[in-house]
Design a protein around this motif. Structure first.
Motif, short mmCIF file in Angstrom:
data_model
loop_
_atom_site.label_atom_id
_atom_site.label_comp_id
_atom_site.label_asym_id
_atom_site.label_seq_id
_atom_site.Cartn_x
_atom_site.Cartn_y
_atom_site.Cartn_z
N THR A 143 41.01 31.42 35.84
CA THR A 143 39.88 32.36 35.74
C THR A 143 38.56 31.65 36.00
N GLY A 161 30.74 48.33 44.26
CA GLY A 161 31.27 47.26 43.41
C GLY A 161 32.70 47.57 43.01
N LYS A 162 33.62 46.76 43.48
CA LYS A 162 35.03 46.96 43.18
C LYS A 162 35.52 45.82 42.29
N ARG A 163 36.40 46.14 41.38
CA ARG A 163 36.93 45.11 40.48
C ARG A 163 37.77 44.09 41.24
N TYR A 164 38.60 44.55 42.15
CA TYR A 164 39.50 43.67 42.90
C TYR A 164 39.33 43.90 44.39
N ASN A 168 40.21 38.23 47.43
CA ASN A 168 40.34 37.48 46.17
C ASN A 168 41.78 37.46 45.69
#
Length: 183
Positions: A143, A161-164, A168
């Motif tokens: 992390t 804005g996307k979490r994933y 990544n």
């Protein structure tokens, strides 16, 4: 601030220094006075303020990690497409990773929104850094702690804005965030 659905595709070869992807999203601006409602009309917030109702956003993204010595341990990301304020343009993101694993980067979005419509600053810009918790933790971990700062927040040049993101998630294929420690 937005609710909707989206999709993303990515082409990334193992141990390659480049990747290319695309994402497409259908979104509506959320009503802040409710947990689940979205705005139904573009002037629901106020008569002189427009909100995004059933809009689209999406980008073609190119990721490149130069291999020549002058730009060693750097990554360039180029996102071309439509932003949340329905403006079209490009976002350039340049970052450098140090031997400790700390990543420092800066970005700027240049769009077809006029400086008069955008307001002070005339384009979106900011910087960020990312610290691997492995450097400060007693236990091994993948992390990272992230900090970003954007001095002036305006509607123009804003990406969803996307979490994933797939880049990544697929980092193990050709590591950028989880590169072996170079100390």
């Amino acid at each position: 601030m937005f609710a909707g659905v989206g999709s993303e595709i990515l082409y990334r070869r193992k141990d390659s220094n480049w990747a290319i992807g695309a994402d497409f999203n259908v979104v509506s601006q959320r009503d802040p006075s409710s947990f689940f409602n979205v705005y139904n009309h573009e002037h629901d917030y106020s008569d002189d303020t427009r909100v995004l109702v059933n809009g689209t956003t999406g980008h073609l993204s190119i990721y490149y990690q130069p291999e020549f010595s002058l730009l060693e341990n750097t990554r360039l990301q180029l996102d071309i497409g439509k932003f949340l304020a329905t403006d079209k343009g490009v976002r350039i993101d340049f970052s450098k990773q140090y031997k400790s694993g700390i990543i420092v980067g800066a970005y700027a979005s240049l769009t077809d929104m006029s400086p008069e419509d955008f307001g002070e600053g005339s384009f979106t810009k900011g910087f960020y850094f990312s610290i691997p918790f492995d450097t400060v933790s007693l236990k091994p971990t993948n992390t990272r702690g992230n900090f970003a700062w954007q001095p002036i927040t305006r509607d123009g040049g804003q990406m969803l804005g996307k979490r994933y993101g797939l880049y990544n998630i697929t980092d193990v294929v050709s590591p950028w965030f989880q590169r072996p420690n170079q100390n």
